[in-house]
Design a protein around this motif. Structure first.
Motif, PDB file in Angstrom:
ATOM      1  N   ALA A  82      15.054   4.530 -22.181  1.00  0.00           N
ATOM      2  CA  ALA A  82      15.356   4.296 -20.500  1.00  0.00           C
ATOM      3  C   ALA A  82      14.871   2.564 -20.369  1.00  0.00           C
ATOM      4  CB  ALA A  82      14.598   4.952 -19.420  1.00  0.00           C
ATOM      5  N   ILE A  83      14.060   1.901 -20.328  1.00  0.00           N
ATOM      6  CA  ILE A  83      14.043   0.733 -20.217  1.00  0.00           C
ATOM      7  C   ILE A  83      15.425  -0.224 -21.243  1.00  0.00           C
ATOM      8  CG2 ILE A  83      12.531  -1.777 -20.761  1.00  0.00           C
ATOM      9  CD1 ILE A  83      10.147   0.106 -19.596  1.00  0.00           C
ATOM     10  N   THR A  84      15.039   0.154 -22.796  1.00  0.00           N
ATOM     11  CA  THR A  84      16.214  -0.654 -23.615  1.00  0.00           C
ATOM     12  C   THR A  84      17.259  -0.443 -22.738  1.00  0.00           C
ATOM     13  OG1 THR A  84      14.534   0.637 -25.386  1.00  0.00           O
ATOM     14  CG2 THR A  84      17.144  -0.232 -26.290  1.00  0.00           C
ATOM     15  N   ARG A  85      17.790   1.166 -22.591  1.00  0.00           N
ATOM     16  CA  ARG A  85      19.172   0.915 -21.800  1.00  0.00           C
ATOM     17  C   ARG A  85      19.848   0.635 -20.695  1.00  0.00           C
ATOM     18  NH1 ARG A  85      21.892   4.860 -18.233  1.00  0.00           N
ATOM     19  NH2 ARG A  85      23.875   5.952 -19.050  1.00  0.00           N
ATOM     20  N   HIS A  86      18.678   0.150 -20.096  1.00  0.00           N
ATOM     21  CA  HIS A  86      18.763  -0.366 -18.559  1.00  0.00           C
ATOM     22  C   HIS A  86      19.267  -1.868 -19.072  1.00  0.00           C
ATOM     23  CE1 HIS A  86      19.209  -1.032 -14.748  1.00  0.00           C
ATOM     24  NE2 HIS A  86      18.449  -2.631 -14.430  1.00  0.00           N
ATOM     25  N   GLN A 137      28.970   8.872 -27.723  1.00  0.00           N
ATOM     26  CA  GLN A 137      28.349   8.646 -28.873  1.00  0.00           C
ATOM     27  C   GLN A 137      26.659   8.346 -28.545  1.00  0.00           C
ATOM     28  OE1 GLN A 137      28.441   4.053 -30.131  1.00  0.00           O
ATOM     29  NE2 GLN A 137      30.699   4.977 -30.615  1.00  0.00           N
ATOM     30  N   GLU A 138      26.442   7.601 -27.130  1.00  0.00           N
ATOM     31  CA  GLU A 138      25.532   7.381 -26.941  1.00  0.00           C
ATOM     32  C   GLU A 138      24.056   8.907 -26.947  1.00  0.00           C
ATOM     33  OE1 GLU A 138      24.661   6.330 -22.519  1.00  0.00           O
ATOM     34  OE2 GLU A 138      22.893   5.779 -22.901  1.00  0.00           O
ATOM     35  N   VAL A 139      24.686   9.528 -26.233  1.00  0.00           N
ATOM     36  CA  VAL A 139      23.727  11.186 -26.262  1.00  0.00           C
ATOM     37  C   VAL A 139      23.579  11.379 -28.012  1.00  0.00           C
ATOM     38  CG1 VAL A 139      24.143  13.602 -25.762  1.00  0.00           C
ATOM     39  CG2 VAL A 139      24.444  11.984 -23.803  1.00  0.00           C
ATOM     40  N   LEU A 140      24.919  11.880 -28.888  1.00  0.00           N
ATOM     41  CA  LEU A 140      25.352  12.331 -30.227  1.00  0.00           C
ATOM     42  C   LEU A 140      23.703  11.231 -30.665  1.00  0.00           C
ATOM     43  CD1 LEU A 140      28.419  12.139 -31.429  1.00  0.00           C
ATOM     44  CD2 LEU A 140      26.769  13.834 -31.302  1.00  0.00           C
ATOM     45  N   ILE A 141      24.190  10.076 -30.568  1.00  0.00           N
ATOM     46  CA  ILE A 141      23.057   8.813 -31.132  1.00  0.00           C
ATOM     47  C   ILE A 141      21.738   9.278 -31.200  1.00  0.00           C
ATOM     48  CG2 ILE A 141      22.057   6.394 -31.842  1.00  0.00           C
ATOM     49  CD1 ILE A 141      24.535   6.033 -32.424  1.00  0.00           C
ATOM     50  N   LEU A 142      21.163   9.860 -29.761  1.00  0.00           N
ATOM     51  CA  LEU A 142      19.973   9.772 -29.213  1.00  0.00           C
ATOM     52  C   LEU A 142      19.689  11.730 -29.612  1.00  0.00           C
ATOM     53  CD1 LEU A 142      20.077   8.555 -25.880  1.00  0.00           C
ATOM     54  CD2 LEU A 142      18.279   8.005 -27.025  1.00  0.00           C
ATOM     55  N   GLN A 155      15.790  12.004 -19.524  1.00  0.00           N
ATOM     56  CA  GLN A 155      15.018  11.287 -19.004  1.00  0.00           C
ATOM     57  C   GLN A 155      15.426  10.194 -18.703  1.00  0.00           C
ATOM     58  OE1 GLN A 155      11.565  12.746 -20.497  1.00  0.00           O
ATOM     59  NE2 GLN A 155      11.125  14.108 -18.989  1.00  0.00           N
ATOM     60  N   ILE A 156      15.951   9.992 -20.560  1.00  0.00           N
ATOM     61  CA  ILE A 156      16.626   8.734 -20.821  1.00  0.00           C
ATOM     62  C   ILE A 156      17.871   7.815 -20.336  1.00  0.00           C
ATOM     63  CG2 ILE A 156      17.420   6.984 -22.828  1.00  0.00           C
ATOM     64  CD1 ILE A 156      15.619   8.311 -24.572  1.00  0.00           C
ATOM     65  N   VAL A 157      18.746   8.670 -19.643  1.00  0.00           N
ATOM     66  CA  VAL A 157      19.958   8.854 -19.325  1.00  0.00           C
ATOM     67  C   VAL A 157      20.674   8.845 -17.805  1.00  0.00           C
ATOM     68  CG1 VAL A 157      22.525   9.760 -19.422  1.00  0.00           C
ATOM     69  CG2 VAL A 157      21.209   9.434 -21.259  1.00  0.00           C
TER      70      VAL A 157
ATOM     71  N   GLU B  84      11.229   7.855  -9.024  1.00  0.00           N
ATOM     72  CA  GLU B  84      12.600   7.579  -9.530  1.00  0.00           C
ATOM     73  C   GLU B  84      12.448   5.758  -9.994  1.00  0.00           C
ATOM     74  OE1 GLU B  84      15.884   8.363 -10.293  1.00  0.00           O
ATOM     75  OE2 GLU B  84      16.809   6.519 -10.698  1.00  0.00           O
ATOM     76  N   ALA B  85      10.926   4.934  -9.542  1.00  0.00           N
ATOM     77  CA  ALA B  85      10.938   4.147  -9.823  1.00  0.00           C
ATOM     78  C   ALA B  85      10.346   3.882 -11.235  1.00  0.00           C
ATOM     79  CB  ALA B  85      10.227   3.495  -8.825  1.00  0.00           C
ATOM     80  N   ILE B  86       9.832   4.720 -11.783  1.00  0.00           N
ATOM     81  CA  ILE B  86       9.261   4.757 -12.997  1.00  0.00           C
ATOM     82  C   ILE B  86      10.234   5.201 -14.670  1.00  0.00           C
ATOM     83  CG2 ILE B  86       7.671   6.324 -15.121  1.00  0.00           C
ATOM     84  CD1 ILE B  86       6.281   4.691 -12.734  1.00  0.00           C
ATOM     85  N   PRO B  87      10.427   4.184 -15.262  1.00  0.00           N
ATOM     86  CA  PRO B  87      11.189   4.284 -16.367  1.00  0.00           C
ATOM     87  C   PRO B  87      11.359   5.678 -17.669  1.00  0.00           C
ATOM     88  CG  PRO B  87      10.556   2.176 -16.653  1.00  0.00           C
ATOM     89  CD  PRO B  87       9.983   2.728 -15.357  1.00  0.00           C
ATOM     90  N   GLY B  88      12.763   6.651 -17.753  1.00  0.00           N
ATOM     91  CA  GLY B  88      12.447   7.115 -18.035  1.00  0.00           C
ATOM     92  C   GLY B  88      12.089   8.468 -17.665  1.00  0.00           C
ATOM     93  N   GLU B  89      11.923   8.626 -15.954  1.00  0.00           N
ATOM     94  CA  GLU B  89      11.504   9.749 -15.127  1.00  0.00           C
ATOM     95  C   GLU B  89      12.745   9.851 -14.351  1.00  0.00           C
ATOM     96  OE1 GLU B  89       7.589  10.013 -13.412  1.00  0.00           O
ATOM     97  OE2 GLU B  89       6.683   9.419 -14.888  1.00  0.00           O
ATOM     98  N   GLY B  90      13.707   9.098 -14.141  1.00  0.00           N
ATOM     99  CA  GLY B  90      14.472   9.115 -13.820  1.00  0.00           C
ATOM    100  C   GLY B  90      15.346  10.146 -13.181  1.00  0.00           C
ATOM    101  N   ILE B  91      15.745  10.788 -12.018  1.00  0.00           N
ATOM    102  CA  ILE B  91      16.076  11.896 -11.255  1.00  0.00           C
ATOM    103  C   ILE B  91      17.909  12.037 -11.618  1.00  0.00           C
ATOM    104  CG2 ILE B  91      16.631  13.084  -9.467  1.00  0.00           C
ATOM    105  CD1 ILE B  91      14.206  11.097  -8.464  1.00  0.00           C
ATOM    106  N   PRO B  92      17.787  13.459 -11.739  1.00  0.00           N
ATOM    107  CA  PRO B  92      19.220  13.785 -12.311  1.00  0.00           C
ATOM    108  C   PRO B  92      20.593  13.135 -11.270  1.00  0.00           C
ATOM    109  CG  PRO B  92      18.459  15.743 -13.279  1.00  0.00           C
ATOM    110  CD  PRO B  92      17.666  14.692 -12.240  1.00  0.00           C
ATOM    111  N   GLY B  93      21.292  12.590 -11.425  1.00  0.00           N
ATOM    112  CA  GLY B  93      22.434  12.003 -10.415  1.00  0.00           C
ATOM    113  C   GLY B  93      22.779  13.346  -9.969  1.00  0.00           C
TER     114      GLY B  93
END
Lengths: 188, 223
Positions: A82-86, A137-142, A155-157, B84-93
């Protein structure tokens, strides 16, 4: 396979805990374990190997500055990706603002997902992979390449696991259709 | 650049700032801290002020029931902001959109229902002056929770900081309005929509803006 993945995740969690406690070797271990998959993932955003490698450094700097936000024993990979993506998205935003463009490259050193490897020769699949929209592409690769579950991809996207599954399915379908069209054209 | 070892620049940057850190508490624990502030403020106001004059005309579900609903919704929104403030635990849009719309919809529903059940009650001098009074109270009550929530959000690493700020702003004001709803004697719909719901919208906008500013500073300086 599932056991390997669990063991790998446990190893990452142990490294992350040690890293938070101030162990530099643990940081090195994380870097070693994650650099190649992260490069592959970053490539889907910038499509340029040199830029992906630069962003890898920026990613690890950001990981370091935010290392207290990882809560053990949660899985490490959704947090890191998630950080990488950002980092990648922020870079793209900044490039757009400065109106900079990098030439697209063929995907270097990136293996093709096994499901797609059976569809055609590697070069063709790589070319078609490169024509997909970034989100697909991102979802496929992940999922297919980096072995994330759809829940982790979500969770990442920042989407639901169902949406991730649909995106991956549609992307694979599109590649199959393009291959079928190409095959039909190639026939005498 | 070789990928075989950590590049020197990265290694030096990491080593220059390498010290043990304590992991942040999970989102639900940090939510308790923000909600504790909200609870103290609301309990203080409720103890000092008198209930609205038409409280007996309102059915229980509309007075205390809706107040409880707003409080629960406020806590949930604050919890979502901190998650939402924790990476990887974000809520779907989609869930974020539902949460934001629900916050406004509940405010509007409470206003409409109250005006239906208590249409005749209108305090003398209804208009801008009492509206501004309510608005000030709402801001004063929501502000401590809003500030603490944003502080907790920005101590982590929100990857969609404006979204986290918006949720935090909505949570703080909807939670505060749980008590304002029990105190404010004005039941006309325009008053509730403009001044009470307006405060919610204002704090949502403030949270969004604070998030956008934080994001710009955080990712520019890498602070």
């Amino acid at each position: 396979m599932a056991v390997d993945r669990r063991a790998e995740e446990q190893k990452l969690i142990a490294l992350m805990i040690a890293y938070q406690k101030g162990d530099m070797d643990a940081f090195t271990g994380l870097y070693e374990a994650l650099k190649r998959p992260l490069i592959r993932y970053l490539w889907t955003f910038v499509r340029n190997q040199t830029m992906a490698e630069d962003l890898l450094q920026e990613t690890f700097l950001q990981l370091h500055r935010a290392r207290q936000t990882y809560t053990p024993p949660r899985p490490v990979r959704p947090w890191i990706y998630a950080i990488t993506r950002h980092v990648a998205l922020m870079h793209l935003r900044s490039m757009r603002r400065r109106k900079e463009f990098l030439p697209d490259e063929d995907l270097p050193e990136v293996p093709v997902p096994p499901e797609m490897d059976q569809l055609a020769d590697r070069a063709t699949v790589q070319r078609l992979l490169g024509t997909l929209p970034r989100a697909s592409q991102e979802v496929l690769i992940l999922h297919h390449l980096l072995g994330m579950s759809f829940e982790e991809v979500g969770q990442i996207v920042g989407i639901t696991s169902g949406t991730a599954k649909v995106r991956a399915h549609r992307a694979l379908k599109k590649i199959r259709e393009q291959l079928a069209e190409g095959g039909a054209r190639d026939e005498p | 650049m070789s990928l075989d070892s950590i590049p020197n620049g990265l290694r030096e940057a990491i080593e220059s700032d390498f010290q043990p850190v304590h992991p942040l508490h999970p989102a639900w624990i940090r939510t308790i801290l923000a909600v504790a502030i909200l609870a103290v403020v609301l309990a203080f106001v409720l103890a000092k002020a008198s209930l609205r004059t038409d409280i007996d005309q309102l059915p229980l579900w509309l007075s205390w029931g809706c107040s409880a609903l707003q409080l629960v919704l406020g806590v949930l929104l604050i919890g979502l902001a901190l998650r939402e403030a924790i990476p990887g635990e974000g809520i779907p849009g989609g869930a974020i959109r539902i949460a934001a719309v629900t916050a406004l919809a509940v405010q509007i529903f409470v206003g409409v229902a109250t005006s239906i059940y208590s249409p005749a009650i209108a305090m003398p001098g209804s208009g801008i002056a009492p509206g501004i009074g309510c608005f000030k109270h709402e801001i004063a009550m929501a502000l401590p929770t809003f500030v603490v929530t944003l502080w907790l959000v920005f101590r982590a690493l929100p990857l969609r900081a404006p979204t986290a700020g918006l949720l935090g702003g909505a949570g703080a004001t909807v939670g505060s309005d749980a008590v304002i709803h029990l105190l404010c004697p004005m039941s006309n719909l325009s008053h509730v929509l403009v001044w009470h719901t307006g405060a919610v919208v204002l704090f949502m906008a403030l949270g969004w803006t604070a998030g956008a500013i934080w994001e710009r500073i955080r990712w520019r300086t890498g602070a």
